[in-house]
Design an enzyme around this catalytic site. Structure first.
Site, PDB file in Angstrom:
ATOM      1  N   ASP A   7     123.100 -40.716  34.070  1.00  0.00           N
ATOM      2  CA  ASP A   7     123.800 -42.005  34.105  1.00  0.00           C
ATOM      3  C   ASP A   7     124.748 -41.984  35.313  1.00  0.00           C
ATOM      4  O   ASP A   7     124.735 -41.044  36.124  1.00  0.00           O
ATOM      5  CB  ASP A   7     124.495 -42.301  32.767  1.00  0.00           C
ATOM      6  CG  ASP A   7     125.713 -41.416  32.501  1.00  0.00           C
ATOM      7  OD1 ASP A   7     125.999 -40.508  33.319  1.00  0.00           O
ATOM      8  OD2 ASP A   7     126.377 -41.633  31.477  1.00  0.00           O
ATOM      9  N   CYS A  63     124.914 -36.384  32.056  1.00  0.00           N
ATOM     10  CA  CYS A  63     125.869 -37.491  31.885  1.00  0.00           C
ATOM     11  C   CYS A  63     127.266 -36.890  31.991  1.00  0.00           C
ATOM     12  O   CYS A  63     127.401 -35.763  32.467  1.00  0.00           O
ATOM     13  CB  CYS A  63     125.620 -38.262  30.587  1.00  0.00           C
ATOM     14  SG  CYS A  63     125.903 -37.345  29.063  1.00  0.00           S
ATOM     15  N   THR A  65     129.466 -35.745  29.748  1.00  0.00           N
ATOM     16  CA  THR A  65     129.627 -34.523  28.945  1.00  0.00           C
ATOM     17  C   THR A  65     128.306 -33.831  28.661  1.00  0.00           C
ATOM     18  O   THR A  65     128.312 -32.682  28.200  1.00  0.00           O
ATOM     19  CB  THR A  65     130.241 -34.873  27.579  1.00  0.00           C
ATOM     20  OG1 THR A  65     129.362 -35.829  26.933  1.00  0.00           O
ATOM     21  CG2 THR A  65     131.628 -35.476  27.715  1.00  0.00           C
ATOM     22  N   HIS A  96     115.038 -18.673  21.857  1.00  0.00           N
ATOM     23  CA  HIS A  96     114.993 -18.826  20.400  1.00  0.00           C
ATOM     24  C   HIS A  96     114.599 -20.224  19.924  1.00  0.00           C
ATOM     25  O   HIS A  96     114.013 -20.354  18.851  1.00  0.00           O
ATOM     26  CB  HIS A  96     116.360 -18.473  19.785  1.00  0.00           C
ATOM     27  CG  HIS A  96     116.671 -17.006  19.853  1.00  0.00           C
ATOM     28  ND1 HIS A  96     117.721 -16.437  19.176  1.00  0.00           N
ATOM     29  CD2 HIS A  96     116.056 -15.987  20.524  1.00  0.00           C
ATOM     30  CE1 HIS A  96     117.751 -15.125  19.428  1.00  0.00           C
ATOM     31  NE2 HIS A  96     116.754 -14.835  20.255  1.00  0.00           N
ATOM     32  N   HIS A 132     111.046 -16.845  15.470  1.00  0.00           N
ATOM     33  CA  HIS A 132     111.547 -17.997  16.242  1.00  0.00           C
ATOM     34  C   HIS A 132     110.571 -19.164  16.170  1.00  0.00           C
ATOM     35  O   HIS A 132     110.985 -20.318  16.016  1.00  0.00           O
ATOM     36  CB  HIS A 132     111.833 -17.592  17.687  1.00  0.00           C
ATOM     37  CG  HIS A 132     112.896 -16.542  17.787  1.00  0.00           C
ATOM     38  ND1 HIS A 132     114.125 -16.690  17.192  1.00  0.00           N
ATOM     39  CD2 HIS A 132     112.896 -15.319  18.368  1.00  0.00           C
ATOM     40  CE1 HIS A 132     114.852 -15.605  17.410  1.00  0.00           C
ATOM     41  NE2 HIS A 132     114.122 -14.757  18.115  1.00  0.00           N
TER      42      HIS A 132
HETATM   43  C1  RB5 Z   1     130.143 -42.457  30.430  1.00  0.00           C
HETATM   44  O1  RB5 Z   1     131.473 -42.807  30.634  1.00  0.00           O
HETATM   45  C2  RB5 Z   1     130.072 -41.324  29.411  1.00  0.00           C
HETATM   46  O2  RB5 Z   1     130.371 -41.792  28.141  1.00  0.00           O
HETATM   47  C3  RB5 Z   1     128.689 -40.688  29.424  1.00  0.00           C
HETATM   48  O3  RB5 Z   1     128.395 -40.237  30.706  1.00  0.00           O
HETATM   49  C4  RB5 Z   1     128.497 -39.473  28.537  1.00  0.00           C
HETATM   50  O4  RB5 Z   1     129.476 -38.518  28.751  1.00  0.00           O
HETATM   51  C5  RB5 Z   1     128.266 -39.748  27.119  1.00  0.00           C
HETATM   52  O5  RB5 Z   1     128.021 -38.845  26.317  1.00  0.00           O
END
Ligand code: RB5
Length: 144
Positions: A7, A63, A65, A96, A132
């Protein structure tokens, strides 16, 4: 073949990862996006679609996180996605869990660490057979 997508929050990291893959001669399908803002589920669905159709064997989803991508990818059939912030987990999720999608958070890991995690993920094979495989089969049965 890999499929890669991000994203807006990870567009820069996607560029860095693509350059790294180019350097290593690893082929990939770029599912975007360069749009900002963008919705991570749209991109996760595209990358997982490339795996489902057999165009790609593995995916990389980026993304802010890595979490939203990972949650979305794990709703797609046949996908075992793991979000990793260090290489030990990346190696173990291949060994695994036979993970087929690696998720990274661009707001969590820098480009150097991302490359290290990526190497661990791509260079490790699943410990096929035995306990596994049985556990992965049990996990996948939950898909219905
Ligand atoms: C975008 O601001 C953020 O929410 C997205 O990149 C991501 O971290 C969502 O899990």
């Amino acid at each position: 073949m890999l499929a890669i997508g991000s994203d807006h929050a990870a567009a820069v990291l996607r560029t860095v990862v693509k350059a790294y893959l180019d350097e290593k001669g690893i082929a990939y399908i770029d599912c975007g996006t360069d749009e900002a803002p963008s919705d991570y589920p749209v991109i996760a669905k595209k990358v997982c679609g490339e795996i489902a159709s057999g165009n790609a064997q593995m995916g990389i989803l980026l993304c802010g996180t890595g979490i939203g991508m990972c949650m979305t990818a794990n709703k797609c059939k046949g996908i075992r996605a793991a979000v990793c912030s260090e290489s030990y987990s990346a190696r173990l999720t291949r060994l695994h869990n036979d993970a087929n999608v690696l998720c990274l958070g661009a707001r969590v890991v820098g480009p150097g660490l991302a490359a290290e995690i990526l190497d661990a993920f791509l260079e490790t094979e699943f410990e096929d057979g035995g306990r596994h495989q049985r556990r992965v089969d049990m996990m996948m049965e939950l898909e219905g």
